[in-house]
Write a protein that holds these residues in place. Structure first.
Motif, mmCIF file in Angstrom:
data_model
loop_
_atom_site.group_PDB
_atom_site.id
_atom_site.type_symbol
_atom_site.label_atom_id
_atom_site.label_comp_id
_atom_site.label_asym_id
_atom_site.label_seq_id
_atom_site.Cartn_x
_atom_site.Cartn_y
_atom_site.Cartn_z
ATOM 1 N N LYS A 26 -33.071 41.138 32.451
ATOM 2 C CA LYS A 26 -32.595 40.431 31.272
ATOM 3 C C LYS A 26 -31.108 40.710 31.103
ATOM 4 N N SER A 52 -35.805 38.293 22.017
ATOM 5 C CA SER A 52 -35.888 37.216 22.989
ATOM 6 C C SER A 52 -35.836 35.877 22.269
ATOM 7 N N GLY A 80 -30.120 38.534 26.799
ATOM 8 C CA GLY A 80 -31.567 38.439 26.687
ATOM 9 C C GLY A 80 -32.188 37.450 27.641
ATOM 10 N N ASN A 81 -31.377 36.532 28.210
ATOM 11 C CA ASN A 81 -31.902 35.568 29.163
ATOM 12 C C ASN A 81 -32.191 36.237 30.501
ATOM 13 N N SER A 82 -33.153 35.692 31.222
ATOM 14 C CA SER A 82 -33.494 36.213 32.547
ATOM 15 C C SER A 82 -32.464 35.774 33.571
#
Length: 783
Positions: free
Chosen positions: A425, A233, A448-450
């Motif tokens: 994610k 993350s 990895g970003n929401s």
């Protein structure tokens, strides 16, 4: 659509069948239509006519639409089925769509049929193509021998694992997914420190390649080589790993054999030659000066194939000098091998290993060179092994090619595709999605970003509702519009679907967006034209009504005079005939006018259908239609529908009322003042009150108030007009059961107040949260 569609139409009323054909022709759709109303004819037509789409009335002589849909489903054909009927309820239409119908059209709204047909065919074609691509990808994924896996490090569970795990590990994928701890339990006790060391490297963001032994389910001991890639993350936390594992037992066995033979060389020099010749790799022993002191048979063969022409296969010669003459090996690689041999000989390194490519005259092979020191105190030097690893390298290259093929499928689609894991994610995305993100915002897509990083805060609850539905195995589709960085609008068909494993468990979510801007613009233009035609049709009906009544008055006078003349006796036969003809013509004309009035009244009763109407949507549609007028006059339209925003009412009349009042506010503006129009709705008991307020010239009500809503009454001749607008507004307001009043002052503006008397079922009472969400959606759509 350029091709001719084949349409199978279930209909027993010829006029209704013709009505459908007319609607399709008006939309410029080319088609070949077969009309049937018998069950057996329908069954035969499905297989013989092979339609692109099936249109069905509900009630037929020998069966109904639900039976027809079941027959189609039993045939196994992927053909859209659209209900076209006027005899069923909205509830039944929704039920038949749940049963598998693509859409439903009521015959009194037949103008929606062309778009429904095209959309259904396009949707079914996309579903078929998606299913085919998914099957191909699944087949490819299931045929690779290596085990592909991904693991959620936060929740300590496997997210996905390929079917090859049964062959390599001895366990079914379902067993590992249910109990991910099996993998760590399989690791040989003496090798478990390897994973612990690898875990530290993964936490540091390093890609790990490690080898360890496992005990399979059938108790076999096997060597496994794993390549693991970490996913961290933004704060550096390891949350997921992706890996591939392969069985290298045979290779390890070979390496162990080499190691044993190497030990035998040190222990028993008498058996050295036999041991070396028994080994498949090309082996040479070098003394501390780099000269060859012993070789095996494989080495002899390689010197012959390289045409080196060395006496005694190079024994007694400097190995590095021979290597420089080797054919098919890159000079850079030769230099690296030479340095590795020197480092091991000088004990700067305990071992050296390198993989290199060798091109011979007839073939291309991969080798691994291993340089190890001789530990015998009586003999200082190194052993050099060249192992043929062509098969392994080809397998690795095949794996890379397979990955490239998967990526090619991912990239060569017109869809924007984004893949999320179960924690929402971002796992992967294609270039189309990256380009779209760059066009509409400054936020770049990043694994990895929401998912919530790419939507506005007020949309969070909306996205959460979608995710909840998708995780319940529902497919969520809708249309939305994005404003790009250059302030242009692009429409997209959005679809959220769940990714499931063989056990139908959610493993992720796929978001796809298809650009439908051209189609949407065409649809909006078609809707605009349709609305204009409807409005003009109403105008023509009103005009016809007025003309018919005016004619009726004159015809009545002529009819009376004709009857009066017929009361007298005339000697002239020609005169009597003329009067008779006149009387007949007047009576015929009177009947035509009476019939015309009756047709108009009947037509109004049939066509005037109430529906749920959104006040914010009406205002935005008018704003869009009058965009140039708003821009040319620098006009501002402010709307507040927080108390009541939706009515069950005749949309055409309400739209016309809003449009006329907005146009009048702009038309009768003050010369040096930008027009500002405010529209507000309030709920007062059983009345909905709508206020229209502007800052225009105003009206002298003392002088013109009595005739304000009169037909052809005009009070300001500085602008063009016919004096029909307010007459039409009053007539339409009264037609939908309301009243209209006006307050105005010269040079201060005008306020029209519309009061509509509505029942409990004609207004939608909503919570503040629902209204806020709906307002956000309207702003999203039109701003």
């Amino acid at each position: 659509m350029n091709r001719t569609l084949k349409i199978l139409h279930l209909e027993d009323v010829a006029t209704d069948a013709e009505l459908v054909s007319v609607a399709l022709k008006r939309a410029n759709i080319m088609f070949d239509k077969l009309v049937v109303d018998i069950k057996q004819d329908y069954i035969n037509a499905i297989s013989e006519f092979v339609p692109d789409v099936i249109l069905s009335d509900h009630t037929l002589p020998s069966f109904n639409s639900l039976e027809a849909l079941n027959i189609l489903k039993e045939s196994g054909l992927n053909i859209p089925f659209i209900l076209v009927t006027g005899t069923t309820s909205e509830e039944f239409a929704v039920d038949i769509m749940k049963a598998g119908a693509a859409d439903y059209i009521f015959k009194d709204r037949i103008q929606r049929l062309p778009s429904a047909v095209l959309n259904s065919i396009e949707k079914f074609q996309l579903q078929a193509e998606t299913e085919r691509a998914y099957n191909e990808l699944s087949l490819l994924f299931n045929t690779i021998d290596e085990v592909f896996f991904s693991r959620d490090m936060v929740n300590s569970k496997l997210v996905q694992i390929s079917p090859a795990c049964e062959k390599i590990l001895g366990y079914y994928p379902s067993e590992l997914l249910i109990n991910p701890g099996i993998w760590s339990q399989m690791i040989y006790f003496e090798d478990r420190h390897i994973w612990e060391e690898s875990y530290e490297k993964l936490n540091n963001g390093e890609t790990v390649i490690c080898q360890y032994r496992i005990t399979r389910k059938d108790q076999q001991i096997r060597w496994i080589e794993s390549k693991i890639i970490p996913a961290r993350s933004d704060n550096g936390t390891l949350f997921k790993i992706y890996g591939v594992a392969r069985d290298i037992t045979e290779r390890k066995d070979s390496e162990e054999l080499i190691e044993r033979n190497h030990q035998q060389l040190l222990e028993a020099s008498a058996t050295q030659a036999a041991i070396l010749n028994a080994l498949p790799p090309n082996i040479a022993l070098l003394n501390e000066k780099g000269k060859i002191i012993a070789i095996n048979e494989s080495w002899k063969k390689i010197t012959i194939s390289n045409n080196l022409g060395l006496p005694n296969y190079g024994i007694g010669y400097n190995y590095l000098a021979i290597s420089e003459k080797a054919l098919g090996v890159d000079k850079v690689q030769v230099a690296k091998i030479a340095k590795g041999i020197k480092d091991v000989t000088l004990r700067k390194k305990t071992e050296f290993s390198l993989e290199y490519l060798c091109h011979s005259i007839t073939e291309k092979k991969w080798f691994q060179v291993i340089v190890a020191p001789l530990t015998d105190s009586a003999l200082k030097g190194v052993v050099v092994l060249h192992i043929d690893i062509t098969d392994r390298k080809q397998a690795e290259l095949s794996l890379v090619q397979s990955e490239d093929n998967l990526r090619s499928v991912f990239e060569n689609t017109d869809l924007c595709v984004v893949l999320f894991d179960n924690d929402l994610k971002m796992v992967s995305f294609n270039s189309n999605a990256l380009d779209l993100s760059a066009k509409r915002s400054s936020k770049k897509l990043k694994t990895g970003n929401s998912v919530f990083n790419y939507f506005k805060k007020e949309r969070k609850s909306f996205i959460e509702d979608i995710v909840k539905k998708v995780k319940n195995k529902e497919t969520v589709c809708y249309e939305t519009v994005y404003v790009t960085n250059d302030e242009s609008e692009e429409w997209f068909d959005v679809k959220w679907v769940s990714v499931v494993n063989k056990k139908m468990e959610n493993t992720g979510i796929i978001l796809t967006l298809r650009n439908i801007t051209e189609k949407k613009n065409a649809d909006m233009e078609r809707e605009k034209i349709t609305a204009e035609l409807i409005r003009r049709n109403l105008d023509l009906e009103q005009f016809t009504y007025i003309i018919s009544h005016n004619l009726r008055s004159h015809v009545a006078n002529i009819k009376g005079l004709s009857n009066l003349l017929n009361c007298y006796e005339y000697a002239d036969e020609e005169c009597i005939g003329t009067l008779g003809a006149l009387s007949h013509s007047v009576n015929s004309l009177d009947k035509v006018i009476i019939d015309l009035n009756q047709i108009l009244q009947t037509g109004n009763q049939v066509n005037d259908k109430n529906e749920w109407v959104s006040l914010p949507v009406i205002c935005e549609e008018i704003r869009s239609e009058l965009q140039s007028t708003f821009l040319n006059n620098n006009a501002t339209l402010n709307c507040d529908f927080s108390q009541i925003s939706e009515l069950f009412i005749l949309k055409g009349y309400l739209y016309s009322v809003f449009q006329n009042l907005i146009i009048n506010s702009i038309k009768y503006r003050k010369v040096e003042t930008d027009p500002i129009i405010n529209i507000t709705s309030k709920l007062n008991g059983d009345k909905v009150i709508i206020y229209f307020n502007d800052n225009g010239k105003g009206i002298d009500l003392a002088k013109h108030g009595v005739q304000l809503f009169g037909l052809y009454k005009r009070f300001d001749h500085t602008v063009e007009g016919k004096g029909m607008g307010l007459f039409m507004v009053k007539m339409q307001v009264e037609s939908i059961g309301g009243t209209i009043s006006v307050k105005s002052e010269i040079n201060k503006g005008t306020e029209f107040t519309i009061e509509l008397f509505v029942g409990k079922g004609q207004i939608a009472i909503e919570s503040k949260e629902t209204r806020a969400n709906k307002q956000v959606m309207v702003e999203k759509k039109f701003n």
